[in-house]
Design an enzyme around this catalytic site. Structure first.
Site, PDB file in Angstrom:
ATOM      1  N   GLY A 182      -7.666   1.507 -11.619  1.00 25.58           N
ATOM      2  CA  GLY A 182      -8.671   0.506 -11.317  1.00 25.58           C
ATOM      3  C   GLY A 182      -9.681   0.296 -12.426  1.00 25.58           C
ATOM      4  O   GLY A 182     -10.072  -0.843 -12.713  1.00 25.58           O
TER       5      GLY A 182
ATOM      6  N   ASP B 137       0.852  -1.176   0.000  1.00 25.45           N
ATOM      7  CA  ASP B 137       0.000   0.000   0.000  1.00 25.45           C
ATOM      8  C   ASP B 137       0.897   1.238   0.000  1.00 25.45           C
ATOM      9  O   ASP B 137       2.107   1.143   0.257  1.00 25.45           O
ATOM     10  CB  ASP B 137      -0.900  -0.031   1.235  1.00 25.45           C
ATOM     11  CG  ASP B 137      -1.828   1.150   1.302  1.00 25.45           C
ATOM     12  OD1 ASP B 137      -2.318   1.578   0.250  1.00 25.45           O
ATOM     13  OD2 ASP B 137      -2.066   1.660   2.416  1.00 25.45           O
TER      14      ASP B 137
END
Length: 1691
Positions: free
Chosen positions: A1264, A706
């Site tokens: 995404g 992350d």
């Protein structure tokens, strides 16, 4: 491809929808088409019916779509009149129109008049169906079976797209693909005109192209009123992604093609359908069982969404119309098991270990009466015990997760309870609703898990949302609530949430919530974090609900007093929980699969050995047993003797293998508590939540990380600025931190006397510099030190900055400090430079949306919607422009024109308008009125956006192009150098023998040979204390090693190409060739010379040159970006009153418009944001956690690929990629964007470039939405993962938690033998942490959600380096050695049993006494292998950190594989034969012995085996030997002799088989030959072991062998420690210059003696006359260089 100007309606003809089929004469095909492709592998022919009686000269009326004519209606009867469709794939002919091509686009001839129809582009993978009709056979065509002429496929080039209104109704854009092609096409072209009997309709299936889909009209469509002529027409139909995989291979048939040519087609289809039906039933049953066990419930979608009425007085829970049950509770769980599925899942997990399953089978055989010779329950009881221990451990780990879940579920929030008004109340202190419609209102404290859908929840400032809420009211200004979504998407910017417009009109305060009658309709629960659909209806007015009106669970309310929301999703239906992995897999180490395969091999070996002994017994029985009278009736049947042998040899797989391994792993987990992995600032140590996968820490191939909170520190710092052509560095925060550290650091005491310590430290420093850096590398510390010394000599004191770029640490920082800029403008306030600086600082202080807050201590803090704005305003405050008050109309500044000590100046600026930032505009502006009534607009934003709005935009564009050209030249040179260095390393590997090992060992073996007398490491050539004897022939090994390490520690950086140019400073004579120094004056009066030197840094004449200022500003921006900083460009313009009034009217109309309000606001803003003057540029540092870039560099050197998966924006992700060195300055960055429509092309190009070695470092950036588009196409998905595996790094931005987990799973499934690691700190990282092989949680600012579900948790990302490179590798090597050592000792011990069967008639008689045999693994040989698995350290920690390339051993399974297993088994078999035959030959067949019984022989072999196992496991194999080895040696060997004594005393004297009583003390124990034989066996085995090890190290040298020898050299070891100091700050305290005090008194004396001798030599040299030196000076320098590295000359 329409025939008219207007597109026809699709359903004009009333076409009925039906399913297409491939079987019934192929009448119904998919009807959808859009483009023409270049290649056609399949052609479909239509043969006319034999009964058709149509006019052969009839013409086609039109070439438009088959369904665009609304005046005609097609019927089934009319369709049957048309030609019949059949398939053909093996005939290719040349079309007459194929030669008639248009270079700009695809075109086809229509008839003989030369008219053409332009064909559109086609999507990738879409086949083409082309229908050609003509009256007769065309010229050049060939008739087939008398049916007409077959036309070959053609190649069409794509054309430019046209308007969307011209698309064909049967194109895929209509999304109606289920209509019959025959129904659509023939109605259009066949039924309405006479068809010739010889006409052919060819439907041609061609391969798709990657061009975009478009449509174009036919150029020459004849008028329908014209007489029909015999002409050729063509209809091209291209369905999207048609899949013909289920069709049979028609190339094998001859004559007629298609299903009509297959006589048994129907039978084949029927049989296949039956098989498919059976398999589908099995799959359905398996799926249902899995869903039942894993509690997966499929819930049908609702009709029109979830309806929720706002009712605070509701007492009954709402009913979910999908299940007719109440909505699920707000209870969440992250545990892997429940109370009822724990047992079945764990039984499957435990017996998936092949050894456990094997012992289960053996125990079942053993419990069959009459088969076992070793007891009935001796296997099943220990098996159950060991399995229960393992299951209990897993249950305990899950219980801890359950406790953490319980803590979150029991958090409290406030829920509004409104009671219906039943009458007047006497209590005045109870608040009631204003209207009196309801009774008292009460905010009840409720636990999170008790929340239900429809509850009204109140959030106070800094509260977390307990569920997904639709916001009803906000206590913030203008009804806006600011929410931090860092735990969801990783973004640090605050999101603004507000009430829907219809609700905000009704709910003016909190009490109105109780009387509001609103109906919310929201979509069903789903995974999408970035989109939301819903509506709310209040008083008949409906307003939409989007993500701007919804607060998701996990969000935190910031900068807002309070907010009220209604629960719309609860518990596991919340967005963040929908993205979580509901049924995480049970993690098992990958080493277990290798162990399982080895177990299979051993099982096969045991069965083969048992069969061999059984067959041998039958032979012996026939030859001997049947003829021996004393063995009458002793014959055993085949199956019982086979079973007895299997039971005898079954312990070759030790029953305690996994249990002892669990003990080893628990101890390993305990030793993970390293002091270097402890974060003192947060008081957080490493915490291991599992020990199952310890060894996988040493096998990691991919890291998925992350960004926010994991790599970054969640803080932004204003770092640099460019104003008036000069770049300035702002390091106020670094100076404060340095001052704090200086106060905390203890003062160093000088324990020495006289001048000796000074000379000593200087010599030690010279040694370290010679080890750390080569002559071609510049030491920044020494550079700054020498520069300070030089400046001190000139009378001017300079202080360098502590900051360096994390992206380019080797780049010099020539920028001046902002504090010196402030001093300059204070001394010269009326210069043009000072005016521009003040205006720029004013823009920082005004152009923002921050709100100041005065704290209790009087300090002012700011509430900002983003950390970037906070950093800018805070920097303005530090530079004397402090915002002390702001309301909706004014901003009040406190300005320090003469510094902090002078009188401040208060100025108030009127805020006229604020044009806010948006992702589309990428800028914000503010219009203010100065105190002198001038109106000015300040604009800040992305440099590419604001640049286009500058007054000199044309000049700026030109300069940016020149700057990019220079930067590209430098990047190209760096890339070429990187590629050359990489190829050089590959060549060096191949020159050493092509081993896939690290380069250093190859280079070391190429330069020297370990053990060779001429260059052995123990000689003085590299000892560090004696002179080098190599001379000029060969560089010392220590220096060569240092050069190798230095080359890998420093990345390619040739920034000097730009730094020596004239684009960085206003006056070349002032700044060129200077270090990054700033002026810092003392309180003493400054001399005129100091002022003049300070003035050199600012050239007032250049400030007025706008061309030069623009060029240097954009050069600075380019430099800031390459350093990983986030840049903003500022512009301003003074406008007159009249212009502002006219613009204000337009802007007011835009803000009050009800139609396209946002577009109108952006248009109005764009109108005034023009002709701006350049104010300057800023660079903000998104602060990384300490040590992140260095950790990533070392992990990359360890062949670990790093992926960054974040929910943040693409620009932010790329900036962080630069700063943490995921993206290098010379990297080739491939951005995949679905909006470009060329994703497949970009992927293919990138793969070709990487495979062609054209890229030095490749990085893939994907978002995404593009990832979702890729996943829709399985072929594109495979292509994407092919690219991802080849790339060096991948950055995925705007990724949802489920997409993160999908990427991890994709790599885990697709890349064989790869071990993945996921690391994160937020709730949005839980899914990928659970999906990866190893999950690491960061106990950071986003909470403990990720940490509590992870396998291991750490406080900082930098700790991952030592956790993997040191502890991971150690644990992998330890586990492998334990495993292979266990198999080795079992093979060694039980092969003696097998060898003994030759002398026992293969009857299954055991050589060893039963009690001793049962205690072999438990008491006598368990500790040696367990201690080896716990304490082994094949290399020092500093070596593993300094040389990360050694980590690759685990990635390629270098410590345990079949080759290594075969080698150990060879040693076991050889040593077993040595033990047995030496025993048999020396003692067993001796003449004069008192006891040659079976127990004496067995006890001798047993004793030899125990001692050999202990010696090998604790003295031969380990590299690290401490006093701890005495524990297993004493316990194992001493315990064995004690056991013999106990047996001799306590054993049954009447035992029929083994004569044990008093045997060890009186019979064979008192025989010297027995002991001599034991010593001889041990000597033979040890010599054999050492000899094999020496031969292996000589002819098959490994990296470990090389570095073990290198570690023996003190200088090399010190070099390793210096390289590892960043990861071992505590462990290496005192090592280096102060290592004299740490390593003992002897080393102190030795070093002092060396220094005394060196001083004497130096004094003697100093006393010699200069003329006598001659060549001696060079010789002495060479001598000192050999002893102390290199001699620093004093200039």
């Amino acid at each position: 491809m329409t025939g008219g100007d207007e597109p026809p309606e699709y359903n004009r003809d009333g076409l009925r929808r039906r399913q297409s089929s491939h079987h019934e004469d192929n009448e119904d095909l998919l009807a959808a088409a859009q483009t023409v492709a270049p290649v056609s592998p399949t052609t479909y022919h239509v043969e006319p019916p034999r009964r058709a009686n149509t006019d052969p000269d009839a013409a086609v009326a039109s070439t438009s779509s088959a369904v665009d004519n609304g005046t005609r209606t097609a019927t089934r009867a009319s369709i049957d009149v048309g030609p019949r469709v059949r398939f053909s794939t093996d005939v290719e002919r040349q079309l007459p129109s194929q030669s008639k091509r248009n270079s700009a686009g695809a075109s086809m001839d229509i008839g003989g008049d030369g008219r053409r129809a332009s064909l559109p582009k086609m999507k990738s993978g879409a086949p083409e169906l082309r229908v050609d009709t003509q009256g007769g056979a065309a010229a050049g065509g060939a008739p087939i079976l008398g049916q007409g002429t077959v036309l070959s496929p053609t190649t069409a080039s794509p054309t430019s797209p046209v308007a969307g209104s011209q698309k064909s109704p049967i194109s895929p854009a209509a999304r109606n693909r289920g209509y019959s092609l025959r129904r659509a096409l023939f109605h259009r072209t066949i039924e309405d005109q006479a068809t010739s009997p010889g006409s052919i309709i060819e439907m041609q299936d061609t391969a798709g192209s990657s061009s975009q889909a478009s449509t174009s009209q036919l150029d020459g469509v004849h008028d329908r009123s014209t007489p029909s002529k015999k002409r050729q027409s063509m209809v091209v139909v291209t369905p999207v992604a048609m899949d013909f995989g289920d069709l049979p291979d028609r190339n094998k048939s001859k004559g007629y093609k298609g299903t009509s040519a297959l006589p048994n087609w129907e039978n084949w289809v029927e049989k296949k359908s039956k098989r498919i039906a059976i398999s589908s039933k099995v799959r359905d049953f398996t799926t249902k069982t899995k869903k039942f066990v894993l509690r997966i419930q499929e819930i049908p979608p609702s009709k029109d969404g979830r309806h929720i009425d706002l009712d605070c007085s509701r007492k009954e829970p709402l009913i979910d119309e999908r299940t007719n049950k109440p909505y699920i509770s707000n209870y969440i769980r992250s545990t892997r098991y429940s109370a009822w599925n724990f047992l079945p899942r764990q039984l499957v997990a435990q017996f998936s270990k092949l050894a456990n399953f094997y012992f289960l089978c053996v125990s079942i055989l053993q419990m069959i009466p009459g088969l076992s010779t070793t007891g009935t329950y001796t296997t099943i009881i220990p098996l159950i015990f060991f399995v229960c221990i393992s299951m209990g451990k897993e249950g305990y780990d899950d219980l801890r997760r359950h406790k953490l879940d319980k803590a979150e579920n029991n958090r409290e929030t406030k829920v509004l309870h409104a009671y219906k008004n039943t009458g007047p109340t006497d209590e005045e202190n109870i608040p009631t609703s204003p209207s009196g419609a309801v009774g008292p209102l009460h905010w009840a404290t409720t636990k999170w898990h008790n929340l239900q859908v429809g509850d009204v929840v109140k959030l106070d400032r800094d509260d977390a949302a307990p569920a997904d809420l639709a916001i009803l009211h906000s206590g913030g200004e203008n009804g806006i609530a600011y929410v931090e979504t860092m735990a969801l998407d990783g973004e640090t910017n605050l999101k603004s949430k507000q009430t829907a417009t219809s609700v905000s009109k009704v709910l003016t305060n909190q009490d109105d919530v109780a009387i509001c009658n609103a109906e919310f309709v929201v979509e069903d629960p789903n995974l999408d974090l970035y989109n939301f659909e819903g509506r709310v209806k209040v008083n008949g007015e409906t307003a939409p609900l989007t993500t701007a009106e919804v607060i998701y669970r996990g969000s935190i309310l910031r900068n807002t007093p309070n907010a009220i929301g209604m629960v719309i999703y609860s518990g596991e239906e919340c967005r963040i929980r929908m993205n979580a992995n509901k049924n995480p897999r049970i993690k098992a180490p990958s080493l277990q699969s290798i162990v399982n395969k080895v177990v299979i091999i051993i099982v096969i070996f045991v069965i083969a050995l048992a069969i061999f002994n059984t067959v041998a017994y039958r032979i012996w029985s026939n030859q001997t047993e049947d003829k021996s009278w004393y063995l009458s009736n002793a014959d055993v049947a085949f199956f019982p003797i086979l079973t007895s042998f299997i039971i005898m040899f079954n312990t070759m797989i030790p029953l305690s293998l996994y249990v002892s391994l669990e003990i080893v792993k628990l101890a390993q987990m305990f030793f993970l508590n390293d002091i270097d992995l402890y974060d003192a600032e947060s008081d957080t140590p490493l915490e291991a939540r599992t020990s199952t996968i310890n060894e996988e820490l040493g096998q990691i191939s991919y890291i998925f990380s992350d960004k926010t909170g994991t790599l970054t520190d969640n803080s932004m710092k204003f770092r640099k600025m460019s104003v008036a052509g000069t770049a300035w560095l702002h390091d106020a925060d670094l100076q404060k931190d340095a001052a704090k550290r200086k106060l905390l650091e203890p003062k160093k005491k000088n324990k020495g006397k006289g001048k000796k310590p000074a000379r000593k430290s200087r010599d030690v420093q010279a040694v370290e510099e010679s080890l750390a850096l080569r002559e071609h590398v510049v030491d920044p510390a020494s550079t700054s030190r020498s520069s300070n010394e030089a400046s001190g000599a000139s009378g001017l004191q300079r202080s360098g900055s502590n900051w360096k770029s994390t992206a380019r640490p080797g780049k010099a920082q020539p920028e001046l400090l902002t504090k010196d800029m402030l001093r300059y403008i204070q001394r010269k306030p009326y210069t043009l430079f000072a005016k521009k600086v003040r205006l720029f600082l004013l823009s920082l202080a005004l152009c923002h949306t921050c709100l100041p807050e005065t704290q209790e201590n009087g300090e002012i803090e700011f509430m900002a919607s983003s950390p970037d704005e906070y950093a800018l305003v805070h920097a303005a405050q530090e530079m004397g422009f402090l915002v002390i008050n702001r309301d909706s109309r004014t901003i009040t500044l406190k300005i320090m024109p003469q510094g902090n000590d002078a009188e401040p100046l208060l100025e108030t600026y009127d805020i006229l308008d604020v044009i806010e930032f948006s992702s589309k505009r990428k800028r914000m502006s503010i219009v203010v009125r100065f105190p002198d009534q001038r109106i000015c607009i300040f604009c800040k934003g992305a440099d590419s956006i604001v640049m286009q709005r500058l007054k000199l935009a044309t000049l700026a564009n030109k300069k940016v192009v020149e700057i990019e050209r220079r930067a590209s030249k430098r990047k190209s040179l760096e890339a070429q150098y990187a590629i050359a260095r990489k190829s050089e390393q590959i060549e060096r590997k191949s020159s050493v023998g092509g081993r896939r090992s690290m380069t250093l060992s190859g280079a070391a073996r190429a330069s020297f040979t370990i053990g060779r007398a001429s260059t052995t490491l123990s000689r003085g050539s590299v000892s560090g204390n004696r002179l080098s004897m190599v001379g000029t022939v060969r560089q010392p090994v220590r220096d060569e090693l240092d050069q190798w390490l230095t080359e890998r520690e420093h990345d390619v950086d040739i920034s000097s190409v730009e730094e020596n140019s004239l684009y960085y400073s206003p006056r070349p004579s002032a700044q060129l060739n200077r270090q990054s120094l700033a002026l810092s004056f003392s309180s003493d009066p400054r001399s005129s010379m100091q002022f003049e030197e300070m003035d050199e840094f600012v050239e007032e004449s250049l400030v007025a040159d706008e061309t030069a200022v623009i060029e240097r500003c954009f050069q600075h921006i380019n430099d800031f970006a390459t350093e990983g900083l986030r840049t903003l460009l500022y512009g301003y313009r003074f406008i007159d009153e009249q212009e502002y009034i006219s613009w204000k009217k337009v802007y007011l109309d835009a803000t009050t418009s009800l139609i396209n309000r946002q577009d109108m606001i952006e248009s109005a803003g764009d109108h005034i944001e023009q002709n701006l003057d350049l104010a300057g540029a800023t660079a903000i540092e998104d602060k990384l956690q300490k040590g992140v870039p260095e950790s990533i560099d070392k992990l990359r050197r360890a062949s670990i690929k790093m992926w960054m998966l974040t929910g943040d924006k693409r620009e932010t992700a790329i900036n962080i990629g630069h700063s943490c060195r995921l993206i290098k300055d010379y990297s080739s960055v491939t951005v995949l964007d679905h909006e470009s429509g060329e994703v497949a092309q970009y992927i293919a190009d990138a793969i070709l470039n990487i495979n062609g070695s054209k890229v030095a470092h490749s990085v893939i950036v994907v978002d995404g939405q593009t990832l979702a588009t890729i996943y829709e196409d399985k072929h594109l998905t495979a292509l994407f993962f092919d690219l991802a595996v080849l790339a060096d790094s991948v950055i995925c931005c705007r990724a949802s938690p489920s997409q993160k987990a999908g990427l991890v799973k994709g790599i885990r499934k697709r890349v064989r033998k790869s071990i993945t690691l996921a690391i994160g700190d937020g709730a949005n990282d839980i899914a990928m942490i659970q999906e990866a092989h190893v999950g690491i949680g960061i106990t950071g600012k986003e909470g403990l959600q990720a940490a509590r579900t992870s396998d291991y948790s750490i406080a900082q990302f930098r700790f991952l380096t030592k956790l993997l490179l040191v502890h991971g590798r150690w644990n992998y090597v330890r586990t492998c050695k334990y495993t292979v050592g266990t198999f080795w000792k079992e093979m060694l011990f039980f092969l003696t049993q097998a060898l003994y069967q030759r002398w026992a008639g293969y009857t299954g008689t055991s050589l060893y006494e039963n009690w001793s045999l049962s205690m072999f693994n438990t008491l006598f040989t368990s500790l040696p292998v367990i201690f080896l698995g716990i304490f082994e350290k094949d290399l020092a920690a500093s070596t593993l950190l300094a040389v990360p390339e050694l980590y690759t051993k685990g990635q390629r399974n270098g410590a345990f594989n079949f080759r290594i297993y075969a080698g150990w088994m060879f040693m076991a078999a050889s040593e077993a034969m040595v033990v047995f035959f030496v025993m048999l030959g020396v003692y067993g067949q001796a003449i004069f012995t008192s006891d040659q019984g079976m127990f004496a022989l067995g006890d001798l072999c047993f004793s030899a085996a125990v001692i050999v196992i202990s010696v090998k496991m604790q003295l031969i194999e380990p590299h690290t030997r401490t006093l701890l080895i005495l524990i297993p040696l004493i316990c194992s060997i001493g315990g064995w002799w004690l056991w013999n004594l106990l047996l001799a005393v306590l054993y049954n004297p009447h035992a029929p088989i083994y004569h044990v009583r008093n045997a060890f003390t009186h019979t064979f124990g008192a025989n010297a030959l027995w002991w001599l034989t034991l010593v001889l066996i041990l000597a033979c085995v040890v010599v054999f072991e050492l000899g094999v090890a020496s031969l292996r190290a000589t002819f098959y040298t490994q990296d470990v062998d090389v570095f073990r020898e290198l570690e023996k050299d003190e200088g090399v070891r010190r070099r390793f420690e210096e390289a590892a100091r960043g990861e071992m700050p505590v462990s290496l305290v005192g090592v280096g210059v102060g290592e004299v005090e740490v390593k003992g008194v002897e080393r102190v004396k030795t070093r002092e003696e060396e220094e005394r001798r060196e001083g004497e030599v130096a004094e003697m040299l100093a006393m010699r006359p200069v003329g006598e030196l001659g060549r001696g000076g060079t010789d002495v320098e060479e001598a000192l260089r050999g002893a102390f590295g290199r001699v620093r000359g004093v200039e």
